[in-house]
Write a protein that holds these residues in place. Sequence first.
Motif, PDB file in Angstrom:
ATOM      1  N   ALA A  41       1.006  -1.111  -0.003  1.00  0.00           N
ATOM      2  CA  ALA A  41       0.154  -0.058   0.089  1.00  0.00           C
ATOM      3  C   ALA A  41       0.957   1.031  -0.205  1.00  0.00           C
ATOM      4  O   ALA A  41       1.959   1.045   0.477  1.00  0.00           O
ATOM      5  N   ILE A  42       0.278   2.373  -0.574  1.00  0.00           N
ATOM      6  CA  ILE A  42       1.077   3.706  -0.755  1.00  0.00           C
ATOM      7  C   ILE A  42      -0.030   4.754  -0.508  1.00  0.00           C
ATOM      8  O   ILE A  42      -1.015   4.744  -0.751  1.00  0.00           O
ATOM      9  N   THR A  96       4.983   7.182   1.876  1.00  0.00           N
ATOM     10  CA  THR A  96       4.895   6.035   3.074  1.00  0.00           C
ATOM     11  C   THR A  96       4.170   4.824   2.100  1.00  0.00           C
ATOM     12  O   THR A  96       3.479   4.918   1.581  1.00  0.00           O
ATOM     13  N   THR A  97       5.039   3.574   2.310  1.00  0.00           N
ATOM     14  CA  THR A  97       4.432   2.438   2.023  1.00  0.00           C
ATOM     15  C   THR A  97       4.506   1.459   2.884  1.00  0.00           C
ATOM     16  O   THR A  97       5.115   1.542   4.130  1.00  0.00           O
ATOM     17  N   THR A 153       8.435  -3.560  -4.745  1.00  0.00           N
ATOM     18  CA  THR A 153       8.520  -2.059  -4.299  1.00  0.00           C
ATOM     19  C   THR A 153       7.138  -1.309  -5.262  1.00  0.00           C
ATOM     20  O   THR A 153       6.991  -1.423  -6.409  1.00  0.00           O
ATOM     21  N   ILE A 154       6.643  -0.708  -4.276  1.00  0.00           N
ATOM     22  CA  ILE A 154       5.409  -0.177  -4.706  1.00  0.00           C
ATOM     23  C   ILE A 154       5.518   1.271  -4.781  1.00  0.00           C
ATOM     24  O   ILE A 154       6.450   1.951  -3.988  1.00  0.00           O
ATOM     25  N   LEU A 214       4.146  -1.701  -9.496  1.00  0.00           N
ATOM     26  CA  LEU A 214       4.730  -2.630  -8.381  1.00  0.00           C
ATOM     27  C   LEU A 214       5.822  -3.317  -9.184  1.00  0.00           C
ATOM     28  O   LEU A 214       5.582  -4.103 -10.236  1.00  0.00           O
ATOM     29  N   GLN A 215       7.089  -3.109  -8.628  1.00  0.00           N
ATOM     30  CA  GLN A 215       8.130  -3.748  -9.422  1.00  0.00           C
ATOM     31  C   GLN A 215       8.297  -5.086  -8.401  1.00  0.00           C
ATOM     32  O   GLN A 215       8.434  -5.006  -7.136  1.00  0.00           O
TER      33      GLN A 215
END
Length: 116
Positions: free
Chosen positions: A49-50, A56-57, A68-69, A80-81
């Motif tokens: 979530a972001i 902030t994630t 990673t988002i 989304l990596q």
Amino acid sequence: VQLVESGGGLVQAGGSLRLSCAASGSAFRGNAMGWYRQAPGKQRELVAAIVPGGGTTNYADSVKGRFTISRDNSKNTMYLQMNSLKPEDTAVYYCNVFPASWADSWGQGTQVTVSS
């Protein structure tokens, strides 16, 4: 907000994929967003979530350090990596607002299949 996921595919374990979520409407920029996934026979779960500004994630423990988002509000797009993919990451991936209880509907998602 209408959402369209893309970028899924078939990849070998250890490989990488980058998912994209294209949003229509100005509401995207003001919403916390999330990536979710649903594997066969399992409930949909939050992956990451972001916050609206992207500063902030949060991640599910199962993907921390591998996924990673991110988001680009100027393009109304979220990403989304996914690196070091594992067979257990196989699922249909969806994007939507966070928390999911605020979601009006769900899109088609994008299939990610990780072979061992």
